[in-house]
Write an enzyme that holds these catalytic residues in place. Structure first.
Site, PDB file in Angstrom:
ATOM      1  N   ASP A   1      -6.417  -3.759  11.250  1.00 54.77           N
ATOM      2  CA  ASP A   1      -5.267  -2.908  11.520  1.00 54.77           C
ATOM      3  C   ASP A   1      -5.328  -2.478  12.984  1.00 54.77           C
ATOM      4  OD1 ASP A   1      -2.997  -1.369  11.161  1.00 54.77           O
ATOM      5  OD2 ASP A   1      -3.841  -0.106   9.580  1.00 54.77           O
TER       6      ASP A   1
ATOM      7  N   CYS B   1       0.832  -1.206   0.000  1.00 52.37           N
ATOM      8  CA  CYS B   1       0.000   0.000   0.000  1.00 52.37           C
ATOM      9  C   CYS B   1       0.870   1.261   0.000  1.00 52.37           C
ATOM     10  CB  CYS B   1      -0.919  -0.009   1.223  1.00 52.37           C
ATOM     11  SG  CYS B   1      -2.312   1.138   1.066  1.00 52.37           S
TER      12      CYS B   1
END
Length: 196
Positions: free
Chosen positions: A120, A6
């Protein structure tokens, strides 16, 4: 295990990530991030990617109209959505999506139903903080639809052995500095995933 890299901001990093073995590339459409990329700049990168690589747009507390338009403009195949403030109506999104769970406790993870989810660590900001989740929170849970993010790098991936995560998502763990990837770190990361 699927691998998403990412925070892609340029074509060189995108191609290096693919060469290293990434399955998916993430583009950050949250304008307060140091990894932010303008949608049409992302599209220029996407237009030069080889086939079979997934493109994922990261959004933070945005309404459907914004997510839908950016995914069209930037040619994103999937929206990865942090929706802490309930801005997004997932039922009427035009694109495929995956929700982000910013976990504060084991209980947060235990509440996950039968959908794919990216898990996360909760931090005050959004993304790329490198904070790790406590792996013991996942003990005795079915992790086969979970993508783990936060604080991962090539030296700690071996700790994921036995959890059966669907995938991993990395940003800061493979960077030279914020917004610029390190080719060797990406190579080492993918190699470490493949050894789990």
């Amino acid at each position: 295990m699927k691998i998403k890299i990412c925070g892609i901001t340029n074509l060189e990093d995108a191609l290096d990530a693919i060469e290293a073995g990434a399955d998916a590339l993430g583009f950050v459409f949250y304008d307060k991030s140091p990894r932010y990329i303008e949608p049409f700049e992302a599209r220029k990168i996407v237009d030069k990617l080889p086939p079979f690589i997934q493109t994922i747009g990261l959004f933070v507390n945005e309404p459907n109209s914004f997510i839908n338009q950016v995914c069209i403009n930037a040619k994103m195949q999937t929206a990865q959505v942090i929706d802490d403030d309930a801005f997004t109506d997932f039922k009427t999104l035009d694109c495929r999506y995956i929700k982000v769970l910013r976990a504060k406790s084991k209980e947060d993870i235990e509440e996950v139903k039968d959908d794919f989810v990216l898990v996360d660590a909760f931090v005050a900001g959004f993304g790329g903080e490198g904070k790790r989740l406590a792996l013991e929170w996942f003990k005795d849970l079915d992790c086969s639809k979970m993508i783990l993010a936060g604080g991962l790098n090539s030296s700690n991936l071996n700790e994921l052995s036995g959890f059966n995560f669907y995938g991993v998502d990395v940003s800061s763990g493979v960077e030279a500095h914020k917004g610029k990837k390190d080719k060797q770190k990406m190579i080492d990361f993918v190699k470490a995933v493949n050894e789990i």
